[in-house]
Design a protein around this motif. Structure first.
Motif, short mmCIF file in Angstrom:
data_model
loop_
_atom_site.label_atom_id
_atom_site.label_comp_id
_atom_site.label_asym_id
_atom_site.label_seq_id
_atom_site.Cartn_x
_atom_site.Cartn_y
_atom_site.Cartn_z
N UNK A 80 3.85 -5.26 26.09
CA UNK A 80 2.72 -4.32 26.08
C UNK A 80 2.68 -3.45 24.83
N UNK A 81 3.78 -3.38 24.08
CA UNK A 81 3.82 -2.54 22.88
C UNK A 81 4.34 -3.35 21.71
N UNK A 82 3.66 -3.21 20.56
CA UNK A 82 4.10 -3.84 19.32
C UNK A 82 3.62 -2.98 18.16
N UNK A 83 4.49 -2.79 17.18
CA UNK A 83 4.10 -2.08 15.97
C UNK A 83 5.03 -2.47 14.83
N UNK A 84 4.45 -2.76 13.69
CA UNK A 84 5.21 -2.96 12.45
C UNK A 84 4.59 -2.01 11.44
N UNK A 85 5.39 -1.07 10.95
CA UNK A 85 4.85 0.05 10.17
C UNK A 85 5.57 0.23 8.85
N UNK A 86 4.79 0.51 7.83
CA UNK A 86 5.32 0.98 6.55
C UNK A 86 4.82 2.40 6.41
N UNK A 87 5.75 3.35 6.23
CA UNK A 87 5.31 4.75 6.19
C UNK A 87 6.18 5.64 5.32
N UNK A 134 9.89 3.93 4.76
CA UNK A 134 10.56 3.15 5.80
C UNK A 134 9.63 2.05 6.28
N UNK A 135 10.19 0.86 6.46
CA UNK A 135 9.47 -0.27 7.03
C UNK A 135 10.14 -0.59 8.37
N UNK A 136 9.37 -0.52 9.44
CA UNK A 136 9.97 -0.70 10.76
C UNK A 136 9.20 -1.70 11.60
N UNK A 185 0.94 2.84 7.48
CA UNK A 185 0.12 1.66 7.68
C UNK A 185 0.82 0.82 8.74
N UNK A 186 0.15 0.61 9.86
CA UNK A 186 0.76 -0.09 10.99
C UNK A 186 -0.02 -1.34 11.37
N UNK A 187 0.72 -2.41 11.67
CA UNK A 187 0.13 -3.61 12.24
C UNK A 187 0.29 -3.47 13.75
N UNK A 188 -0.82 -3.54 14.47
CA UNK A 188 -0.80 -3.33 15.92
C UNK A 188 -1.53 -4.47 16.63
N UNK A 189 -1.39 -4.50 17.95
CA UNK A 189 -2.12 -5.47 18.76
C UNK A 189 -3.60 -5.08 18.79
N UNK A 190 -4.47 -6.03 18.53
CA UNK A 190 -5.90 -5.74 18.42
C UNK A 190 -6.53 -5.37 19.75
N UNK A 191 -6.07 -5.99 20.83
CA UNK A 191 -6.64 -5.72 22.14
C UNK A 191 -5.65 -4.97 23.00
N UNK A 192 -6.13 -3.90 23.65
CA UNK A 192 -5.27 -3.02 24.44
C UNK A 192 -4.51 -3.77 25.53
N UNK A 213 0.83 -1.21 0.00
CA UNK A 213 0.00 0.00 0.00
C UNK A 213 0.86 1.26 0.00
N UNK A 214 1.86 1.32 0.87
CA UNK A 214 2.67 2.53 1.00
C UNK A 214 3.74 2.60 -0.08
#
Length: 196
Positions: free
Chosen positions: A179-186, A169-171, A103-110, A44-45
């Motif tokens: 408690x924190x997770x993120x995979x991002x293309x931006x 950048x893809x990170x 565009x970020x992949x994140x944890x669905x539940x807080x 997408x990005x």
């Protein structure tokens, strides 16, 4: 103190090994969900095309993932029912008037915690994708990525600018406590987007 630390680590390793053995489908499902969602984000990005939402459903963006960007921004969430992950799409306008995309992949539940085994499996999948793309000659390591302890991070860049004229950048990042997770293309804001 040292032996207590060793035995705690040993027990954790045994529990992790048992978990993988007893829940291979769940672990595999998480990795597959990550791979599919991150690849949709990256394409997408990097291609500046419409996000492939096929088979996904809309959802609200979690409060802890919602953020105002630039002079204006909009965010949309997409998920696959039953997945522990979801996608947050962000379109934002910078002060120079450029519309940028994340565009970020994140944890669905807080309150979902990503365990050490899942962290390792997801990081492995990200690094395999990184090696694949760098080997293909289309990407390179992001040498400007700075570690922010205790967060574990990795990243790679698209070699050429995308059709929007932006550096992409893809990170990948997570905190060891899960408690924190993120995979991002931006599209990066450190340089102007200049179409060829």
């Amino acid at each position: 103190m040292g032996s207590q630390s060793f035995s705690t680590g040993y027990v954790a390793a045994l529990v992790s090994a048992f978990w993988i053995w007893s829940n291979p489908i769940q672990a595999q499902s998480l990795v597959q969900d990550f791979e599919h969602l991150f690849e949709r984000c990256r394409i997408y990005v990097e291609t500046n095309s419409a996000f492939d939402s096929g088979g996904l459903q809309r959802r609200d963006v979690a409060d802890n993932h919602a953020r105002d960007w630039g002079v204006s921004s909009a965010q949309t969430g997409w998920f696959s029912p039953g997945s522990d992950l979801y996608v947050v799409l962000t379109e934002w306008t910078s002060e120079d008037g450029t519309v940028r995309h994340l565009c970020s992949v994140r944890l669905a539940e807080e309150y979902f915690l990503l365990g050490p085994v899942d962290q390792a499996l997801l990081l492995r999948r990200f690094l395999l994708k990184q090696v694949e793309l760098i080997s293909a000659g289309t990407h390179e390591i992001d040498r400007m990525l700075s570690p922010i302890p205790p967060v574990v991070n990795a990243g790679f860049l698209l070699l050429d600018r995308n059709p929007n004229g932006c550096i992409v950048s893809n990170s990948f990042a997570f905190s060891p406590d899960g408690s924190f997770f993120s995979a991002t293309s931006g599209e990066k804001a450190v340089e102007r987007c200049e179409a060829n």
